[in-house]
Design an enzyme around this catalytic site. Structure first.
Site, PDB file in Angstrom:
ATOM      1  CG  HIS A   1     -12.419 -66.042  14.709  1.00  0.00           C
ATOM      2  ND1 HIS A   1     -11.639 -67.149  14.622  1.00  0.00           N
ATOM      3  CD2 HIS A   1     -11.624 -65.448  15.334  1.00  0.00           C
ATOM      4  CE1 HIS A   1     -10.481 -67.360  14.900  1.00  0.00           C
ATOM      5  NE2 HIS A   1     -10.411 -66.050  15.437  1.00  0.00           N
TER       6      HIS A   1
ATOM      7  CB  CYS B   1     -23.299 -50.476   7.933  1.00  0.00           C
ATOM      8  SG  CYS B   1     -23.334 -49.417   6.824  1.00  0.00           S
TER       9      CYS B   1
ATOM     10  CB  ALA C   1     -15.915 -83.088  19.565  1.00  0.00           C
TER      11      ALA C   1
END
Ligand code: OAD
Length: 236
Positions: free
Chosen positions: A115, A123, A227
């Site tokens: 992601h 830009c 975790a």
């Protein structure tokens, strides 16, 4: 737990697929769940191309706030354990949905950021993409040297993932003998589809999460807990 340790020792090709839960103990909010970001904010207002077109300043203010929180955070024992595992395994790939870069800061090298990264800007006019690690960007929205408006280098809802990044993830997961699925709700596609894909390709799947998710049904073993507590026990 011992079974997973044995599999880790016996596997030459290991992948980890991580989500927001691995950064929870670094103080970074997850997206879903009781105190998740999507409970406090509307993703339609902040994480879509339409939202940015409508109000780039609002979107930037939100990312600027998150950049500040992430800059002040430190990688935790879970990130560090995965960095350690990379050093110990013959072939290792870390596929993450997180944009916070905490895996790299913990020392992981083979990181695939599905992601994107909150520390890159793109830009919207000339397409230039670059690293920008200022914790506070001013003025907002920032402008490119070409005069175009810069956007955060993250993937928004409704946008495709980068092709090359996706191929890297698929290749690594298709080859993996063992996949650790850590701290992800596994409800956001296409990332979530990588887990059944790896399973079908023959990988063992181990889930590490504080709660049950759709992956629990196909996981060979699900380890319940934070975790940052479980991963160090697996790699020590
Ligand atoms: P979510 O917020 O959807 O899920 C976080 C997961 O982490 C949940 O399954 C929690 O149970 C688990 N969790 C929370 N604390 C934990 C801990 N200490 N240890 C282990 N597990 C823990 O986050 P993601 O699955 O990463 O996308 O979300 C996927 C995508 O949805 C994100 O990348 C983002 C979001 O919208 C975009 O912005 C495109």
């Amino acid at each position: 737990m011992q079974q997973v340790r044995d599999w880790l020792c016996a596997s030459s090709r290991i992948c980890a697929l991580t989500g927001a839960g691995i950064s929870a103990e670094s103080g970074i909010s997850t997206f879903r769940g009781a105190s998740g970001l999507w409970r406090q904010f509307r993703s339609e207002d902040l994480a879509t191309p339409a939202a940015f077109a409508r109000d780039p300043r609002l979107v930037w203010e939100w990312y600027d706030w998150r950049r500040g929180l992430i800059a002040a955070a430190q990688p935790n024992a879970g990130h560090e354990a995965l960095a350690h595992l990379e050093g110990a395994a013959p072939e290792f790939a870390l596929i993450t949905q997180n944009v916070d870069c905490l895996h790299r800061r913990a020392g992981s090298r083979s990181v695939v950021e599905l992601h994107g990264s909150i520390w890159t800007v793109i830009c919207t006019t000339c397409g230039e993409k670059r690293h920008d690690d200022r914790a506070a960007i001013r003025p907002l929205p920032p402008l490119c040297r070409c005069g175009g408006t810069l956007r955060p280098g993250v993937v928004w809802f409704g946008e495709p993932l980068d092709n090359a990044v996706w191929r890297q993830a698929q290749t690594a997961l298709g080859r993996a003998e063992l996949v650790l699925v850590v701290g992800t709700s596994s409800v956001v596609y296409p990332a979530a589809g990588l887990i059944p894909y790896a399973k079908q390709a023959g990988a063992r799947v181990v889930e590490i999460n504080v709660e049950e998710t759709p992956v629990s049904r196909i996981a060979d073993i699900s380890l319940r807990g934070p975790a940052a507590e479980i991963l160090p026990l697996l790699v020590s």
